[in-house]
Design an enzyme around this catalytic site. Structure first.
Site, short mmCIF file in Angstrom:
data_model
loop_
_atom_site.label_atom_id
_atom_site.label_comp_id
_atom_site.label_asym_id
_atom_site.label_seq_id
_atom_site.Cartn_x
_atom_site.Cartn_y
_atom_site.Cartn_z
N GLU A 2 4.81 -7.85 -3.77
CA GLU A 2 4.48 -6.74 -4.58
C GLU A 2 5.60 -5.50 -4.73
OE1 GLU A 2 0.63 -5.98 -2.03
OE2 GLU A 2 0.58 -7.95 -1.74
N HIS B 33 0.76 -5.74 -7.73
CA HIS B 33 0.14 -6.58 -6.45
C HIS B 33 0.00 -8.18 -6.87
CE1 HIS B 33 -2.23 -8.29 -2.97
NE2 HIS B 33 -2.49 -6.94 -2.78
C1 BG6 Z 1 -1.97 -6.00 0.54
C2 BG6 Z 1 -1.78 -5.11 1.71
O1 BG6 Z 1 -1.39 -5.17 -0.51
O2 BG6 Z 1 -3.13 -6.34 -0.10
C3 BG6 Z 1 -2.82 -5.81 2.69
O3 BG6 Z 1 -0.68 -4.92 2.28
C4 BG6 Z 1 -4.23 -6.06 2.12
O4 BG6 Z 1 -3.20 -5.14 3.79
C5 BG6 Z 1 -3.98 -7.22 0.82
O5 BG6 Z 1 -5.02 -7.08 2.74
C6 BG6 Z 1 -5.29 -7.54 0.02
O6 BG6 Z 1 -5.85 -6.35 -0.20
P1 BG6 Z 1 -7.30 -6.54 -0.99
O7 BG6 Z 1 -7.91 -5.03 -0.78
O8 BG6 Z 1 -7.10 -7.01 -2.15
O9 BG6 Z 1 -8.10 -7.39 0.12
#
Ligand code: BG6
Length: 300
Positions: free
Chosen positions: A273, A170
């Site tokens: 990502e 991510h």
């Molecule tokens: C992304 C998702 O990978 O991560 C989004 O596609 C999400 O939907 C984002 O909002 C952040 O996620 P988190 O759980 O770290 O707030």
């Protein structure tokens, strides 16, 4: 966890590694570049080339193990996004347990490379462990290579039953200005768009980000380039990771996240990502699944 690479202290200390209780800093042998990995989530929280930061990290990201890190490179496993209902009902949370578990540093395993490991014994969230009751070994390799950062994951099923999983790096890239940023390499790729709640095929060579974007591009080509105007900023190369998620929260969503600061920080970040998330991978007992991402900075 049984360390597959038990580095002797001699091997370990000849590498330029600086370890504290909660993190490890790997500096390249030429002293120019570094990467900092928090043991919590094995989250890369900094990647510097010639002292220049390449990743975006929220100013008030929690680095104390109380919450997944907002920025850097959190690791998503075994579920991407909201978990399926049967897991959610048992207390499983968005993006799974890998990013909220404390990994073990296994040691230095090559030139400019370290490895970290995660097994069920490291998962402290008892609800998630009970909801996903499998034996597994994750080995995460992080390597500095000039202007490139290599990250590789190996997932081994050490259970007697098959399991299913998603995997995703991510990555929060640090960019100059979102309104001048485009993403190349996604034209012709099928998109699941979580903002417009629709599926379509991308038609742009250079995908601009001018509002909240949350899309899963399934089966994208192997290279995606983040551009500042017409100049490449980063190239993201993937092996065995068919999908690319493009995410920028924009104004409203950034305001809604307590750990996202400054609030206009979305101008300076873009998540590209690399993952295998559009469907679950099945892994049979005694089998291994491997995937990697190489990110290259052109900002020097
Ligand atoms: C992304 C998702 O990978 O991560 C989004 O596609 C999400 O939907 C984002 O909002 C952040 O996620 P988190 O759980 O770290 O707030």
């Amino acid at each position: 966890m049984v360390n597959p690479f038990i580095a002797t202290s001699k091997t370990f200390f000849k590498m330029p590694i600086d370890q504290t209780d909660d993190k490890v800093i790997l500096t390249s042998s030429d002293g120019k570049n570094s990467v900092t990995v928090l043991l919590y989530g094995a989250t890369i929280i900094s990647w510097k080339l010639n002292g220049k930061e390449q990743l975006w990290l929220s100013e008030n990201a929690k680095l104390d193990g109380s919450k997944a890190v907002r920025g850097g490179i959190p690791l998503v496993f075994p579920v991407f996004g909201p978990p399926p209902k049967e897991l959610a009902d048992k207390g499983f949370v968005q993006h799974g347990f890998a990013r909220v578990s404390t990994w073990e540093l296994l040691g230095a395993t090559g030139d400019n490379e370290i490895q970290l490991g995660l097994g069920p014994e490291n998962v402290s969230d008892e609800k998630m462990k009970a909801a996903w009751p499998f034996d597994f070994t994750l080995i995460y390799s992080v390597k500095l290579d000039g202007e490139k950062l290599h990250t590789k994951i190996s997932i081994e099923n050490t259970d007697s039953k098959e399991f299913e999983f998603n995997w995703l790096f991510h990555t929060y890239f640090r960019i100059n200005e979102i309104e001048n940023t485009t993403v190349k390499g996604l034209n012709g790729v099928v998109v699941t768009d979580k903002v417009s709640k629709s599926d379509y095929t991308e038609e742009q060579d250079n995908v601009a980000i001018k509002q909240e974007v949350d899309r899963v591009y399934s089966s994208a080509g192997s290279n995606v380039v983040i551009q500042d105007g017409n100049s490449p900023l980063f190239t993201v190369e993937r092996q065995n990771l068919s999908d690319v998620v493009v995410w920028n929260p924009w104004t409203e969503k950034a305001n809604g996240m307590s750990d996202f600061t400054p609030k206009d920080g979305f101008h300076k970040m873009l998540c590209i990502e690399a993952g295998s998330v559009s469907k679950f991978n099945k892994l049979a007992p005694n089998n291994k699944w491997e995937a990697s991402q190489v990110i290259q900075s052109h900002k020097l």
